[in-house]
Design an enzyme around this catalytic site. Structure first.
Site, PDB file in Angstrom:
ATOM      1  N   HIS A   1       0.761  -1.010   0.100  1.00 11.20           N
ATOM      2  CA  HIS A   1       0.081  -0.114   0.165  1.00 11.20           C
ATOM      3  C   HIS A   1       0.906   1.338   0.004  1.00 11.20           C
ATOM      4  CE1 HIS A   1      -3.034   2.877   1.087  1.00 11.20           C
ATOM      5  NE2 HIS A   1      -3.826   1.870   0.578  1.00 11.20           N
TER       6      HIS A   1
ATOM      7  N   ASP B   1      -7.892  -5.825   0.159  1.00 13.37           N
ATOM      8  CA  ASP B   1      -8.209  -6.674  -0.817  1.00 13.37           C
ATOM      9  C   ASP B   1      -7.948  -8.108  -0.605  1.00 13.37           C
ATOM     10  OD1 ASP B   1      -9.483  -4.404  -2.058  1.00 13.37           O
ATOM     11  OD2 ASP B   1      -7.475  -3.924  -2.730  1.00 13.37           O
TER      12      ASP B   1
HETATM   13  N1  ACO Z   1       4.050  -7.655  -4.661  1.00  7.50           N
HETATM   14  C1  ACO Z   1       5.699  -7.716  -4.857  1.00  7.50           C
HETATM   15  N2  ACO Z   1       6.137  -6.490  -4.770  1.00  7.50           N
HETATM   16  C2  ACO Z   1       5.662  -5.223  -4.537  1.00  7.50           C
HETATM   17  C3  ACO Z   1       4.209  -5.468  -4.214  1.00  7.50           C
HETATM   18  C4  ACO Z   1       3.177  -6.586  -4.432  1.00  7.50           C
HETATM   19  N3  ACO Z   1       2.135  -6.672  -4.323  1.00  7.50           N
HETATM   20  N4  ACO Z   1       3.790  -4.204  -4.007  1.00  7.50           N
HETATM   21  C5  ACO Z   1       4.943  -3.482  -4.110  1.00  7.50           C
HETATM   22  N5  ACO Z   1       5.988  -4.156  -4.438  1.00  7.50           N
HETATM   23  C6  ACO Z   1       7.535  -3.730  -4.622  1.00  7.50           C
HETATM   24  C7  ACO Z   1       7.766  -2.956  -5.788  1.00  7.50           C
HETATM   25  O1  ACO Z   1       7.959  -3.777  -6.779  1.00  7.50           O
HETATM   26  C8  ACO Z   1       8.729  -2.049  -5.659  1.00  7.50           C
HETATM   27  O2  ACO Z   1       9.858  -2.694  -5.401  1.00  7.50           O
HETATM   28  P1  ACO Z   1      11.309  -1.859  -5.952  1.00  7.50           P
HETATM   29  O3  ACO Z   1      11.536  -0.820  -4.731  1.00  7.50           O
HETATM   30  O4  ACO Z   1      12.396  -2.588  -5.768  1.00  7.50           O
HETATM   31  O5  ACO Z   1      11.307  -1.236  -7.018  1.00  7.50           O
HETATM   32  C9  ACO Z   1       8.439  -1.509  -3.812  1.00  7.50           C
HETATM   33  O6  ACO Z   1       7.815  -2.810  -3.456  1.00  7.50           O
HETATM   34  C10 ACO Z   1       7.519  -0.455  -3.730  1.00  7.50           C
HETATM   35  O7  ACO Z   1       6.303  -0.778  -4.715  1.00  7.50           O
HETATM   36  P2  ACO Z   1       5.768   0.686  -5.438  1.00  7.50           P
HETATM   37  O8  ACO Z   1       5.004  -0.024  -6.416  1.00  7.50           O
HETATM   38  O9  ACO Z   1       6.804   1.635  -5.886  1.00  7.50           O
HETATM   39  O10 ACO Z   1       4.782   1.036  -4.338  1.00  7.50           O
HETATM   40  P3  ACO Z   1       3.473   2.187  -4.730  1.00  7.50           P
HETATM   41  O11 ACO Z   1       3.006   2.906  -3.158  1.00  7.50           O
HETATM   42  O12 ACO Z   1       3.479   2.937  -5.735  1.00  7.50           O
HETATM   43  O13 ACO Z   1       2.425   0.886  -4.992  1.00  7.50           O
HETATM   44  C11 ACO Z   1       0.492  -0.402  -4.637  1.00  7.50           C
HETATM   45  C12 ACO Z   1       1.612   0.746  -3.917  1.00  7.50           C
HETATM   46  C13 ACO Z   1       0.224   0.006  -5.883  1.00  7.50           C
HETATM   47  C14 ACO Z   1      -0.714  -0.832  -3.885  1.00  7.50           C
HETATM   48  C15 ACO Z   1       1.537  -1.675  -4.850  1.00  7.50           C
HETATM   49  O14 ACO Z   1       1.743  -2.139  -3.547  1.00  7.50           O
HETATM   50  C16 ACO Z   1       0.799  -2.826  -5.691  1.00  7.50           C
HETATM   51  O15 ACO Z   1       0.804  -3.017  -6.932  1.00  7.50           O
HETATM   52  N6  ACO Z   1       0.112  -3.895  -5.076  1.00  7.50           N
HETATM   53  C17 ACO Z   1      -0.684  -5.146  -5.552  1.00  7.50           C
HETATM   54  C18 ACO Z   1      -2.040  -4.275  -5.965  1.00  7.50           C
HETATM   55  C19 ACO Z   1      -3.089  -4.088  -4.855  1.00  7.50           C
HETATM   56  O16 ACO Z   1      -3.103  -4.986  -3.787  1.00  7.50           O
HETATM   57  N7  ACO Z   1      -3.602  -2.758  -4.829  1.00  7.50           N
HETATM   58  C20 ACO Z   1      -4.618  -2.451  -3.643  1.00  7.50           C
HETATM   59  C21 ACO Z   1      -4.353  -1.482  -2.975  1.00  7.50           C
HETATM   60  S1  ACO Z   1      -5.266  -0.952  -1.764  1.00  7.50           S
HETATM   61  C22 ACO Z   1      -6.711  -0.185  -2.682  1.00  7.50           C
HETATM   62  O17 ACO Z   1      -6.626   0.260  -3.486  1.00  7.50           O
HETATM   63  C23 ACO Z   1      -7.956  -0.493  -1.666  1.00  7.50           C
END
Ligand code: ACO
Length: 428
Positions: free
Chosen positions: A305, A363
């Site tokens: 998140h 989720d």
């Molecule tokens: N699985 C694996 N790796 C992940 C995940 C994940 N679910 N989420 C983040 N990471 C990693 C990224 O690859 C990144 O790695 P890096 O630093 O080596 O490049 C690091 O963790 C940071 O991730 P970002 O994408 O930069 O974080 P951001 O804050 O932009 O994204 C998000 C947050 C979109 C929720 C992300 O965690 C994600 O895609 N999760 C899966 C989708 C999800 O569950 N969304 C629901 C959110 S809650 C809602 O909307 C109600």
């Protein structure tokens, strides 16, 4: 006295005001930065930028806490009901008995939609995704209720908001019924908000429908957990769209479209699909490795998140609700729940997820719960949108009342071609 932050750009010193909120990090007010320094700030994804002042929801991402108008959201989920939360978000206070009676009755009075909307539905293909239909129908409300589209009129703002709270579940249920080829079920105002929605989704004219009270309570909790979450993508989209002064139905419909994406409201559908794809605890390690592989686009859906760097408080309530629903159905040995619990355990102890502070979000368990209640995964985002309509409306109202409200207009760092001479086709 205004607090100042001092900084230097290219040997020149600047001072900008420092603003304190009632709680949480202070902000540097950069509104005058460009006029004073001719520099913009650059923050794609708004990771360090507060786009507005707000007094609706506060999230402490490090502690994993969320508050609606100062009340802990998990306590609201246990002790309140969704419609009361709608009132709280909109008005800023919980209703007293008289206010509650008046509000809940008004919402009931608006649950039906214009009969002509049925014709509108008939234009869609039966196989359409219910979210596609709902998005279009919410935007179409401005064509059906043109008498409440003037955003500068306080009464019209209130009526349009009440119409959306009352009619969005009706439209959502109609979208579902249409997609499965069943007749629409009219609202039943003997029932409460969430019971009525369940009936509109699952009743058929041929049989008497009895609301399952445990399902209704569980869904009501799910609505409360999804009601607002400060300046997320869909809420910010609604604010940006509404900043142009467009009518409220059009503004709120933009929230629906933004929410639909798999990184936002679409994640619960994606999380359930992922659990189904994993299928068995013996396959979990393979998927954990895929999620950690930089060259693989796969992510653990329902994990991570932008704001929570701790366990999402909504996920805790959701996990409990999931157990309650499965217990009623006598499915405590549910295979997907088994996969989810094991996946959570492994990820929470894995260095990659621990270091990046990736915890289960709301989720992760909501898909299993909603699916057990009988909703197809295509309806999950629609259910989220019903709840989030409350938050979008509260933010829209807050923005309309803000005397400093300006049309949203971000700047950019241009990296394209410098001005160049046009060559006619025969010279290129
Ligand atoms: N699985 C694996 N790796 C992940 C995940 C994940 N679910 N989420 C983040 N990471 C990693 C990224 O690859 C990144 O790695 P890096 O630093 O080596 O490049 C690091 O963790 C940071 O991730 P970002 O994408 O930069 O974080 P951001 O804050 O932009 O994204 C998000 C947050 C979109 C929720 C992300 O965690 C994600 O895609 N999760 C899966 C989708 C999800 O569950 N969304 C629901 C959110 S809650 C809602 O909307 C109600």
């Amino acid at each position: 006295m205004t607090k100042k932050s001092k900084f230097t750009i290219k040997d020149k010193e600047f001072e900008l005001p420092l603003l304190d909120g009632s709680i949480g990090p202070s902000v540097i007010d950069v509104t005058k930065l460009y006029s004073d320094s001719s520099f913009f700030t650059y923050d794609p994804g708004f990771t360090s930028t507060a786009s507005c002042k707000s007094s609706i929801t506060y999230i402490d991402g490090d502690k994993g806490e969320c508050y609606y108008r100062g009340y802990p959201m998990d306590i609201m989920a246990e002790k309140s009901n969704f419609l009361e939360v709608v009132y709280l978000l909109w008005q800023g206070q919980l209703p007293n008995k008289k206010q509650w009676d008046e509000f809940s009755n008004v919402i009931k009075n608006h649950t039906m939609v214009h009969e002509q909307m049925q014709t509108f539905f008939n234009g869609f293909r039966r196989a359409s995704h219910p979210m596609a239909i709902t998005v279009a129908c919410v935007a179409a409300l401005s064509a059906f209720y043109p008498d409440s589209t003037n955003v500068n009129d306080l009464d019209q703002r209130v009526i349009s908001a009440r119409r959306m709270i009352a009619k969005v579940p009706t439209l959502a249920a109609m979208a579902y019924k249409y997609s499965i080829g069943q007749p629409f079920i009219y609202p039943d105002n003997e029932l409460n908000y969430t019971e009525n929605f369940l009936k509109m989704c699952f009743a058929v004219p041929a049989e008497k429908y009895r609301v399952n009270k445990i399902f209704a309570k569980a869904l009501d909790k799910i609505f409360i957990l999804h009601a607002d979450h400060e300046q997320n993508a869909s809420t910010s989209t609604v604010r940006l769209a509404a900043s142009s002064g467009v009518n409220p139905f059009a503004s709120i419909s933009t929230g629906f479209t933004s929410l639909w994406g798999p990184l936002h409201g679409g994640a619960n559908e994606a999380a359930l699909n992922m659990l189904k794809e994993i299928g068995d605890v013996k396959n979990i390690n393979k998927y954990i490795d895929k999620a950690k592989d930089k060259n693989d686009p796969f992510r653990l859906m329902g994990f991570g998140h932008r704001v929570y760097k701790n366990y999402d408080p909504r996920a805790k309530v959701m996990q409990k609700t999931c157990h309650e629903v499965l217990e009623v159905l006598g499915r405590t040995d549910d295979k997907l729940l088994e996969v989810a619990k094991e996946l959570e355990k492994i990820a929470l102890n894995d260095k990659y997820f621990v270091e990046k502070k990736l915890y289960p979000n709301i989720d992760f368990y909501s898909g299993i719960t909603l699916s057990a209640m009988g909703f197809p995964s295509s309806m999950f985002t629609v259910l989220f949108a019903i709840a989030r309509t409350a938050g979008w409306l509260a933010h829209w109202k807050e923005m309309c009342l803000d005397p400093k409200n300006k049309i949203g207009r971000p700047r950019q760092l241009y990296i394209g071609e410098k001005p160049r001479e046009f060559q006619p086709l025969n010279k290129r």
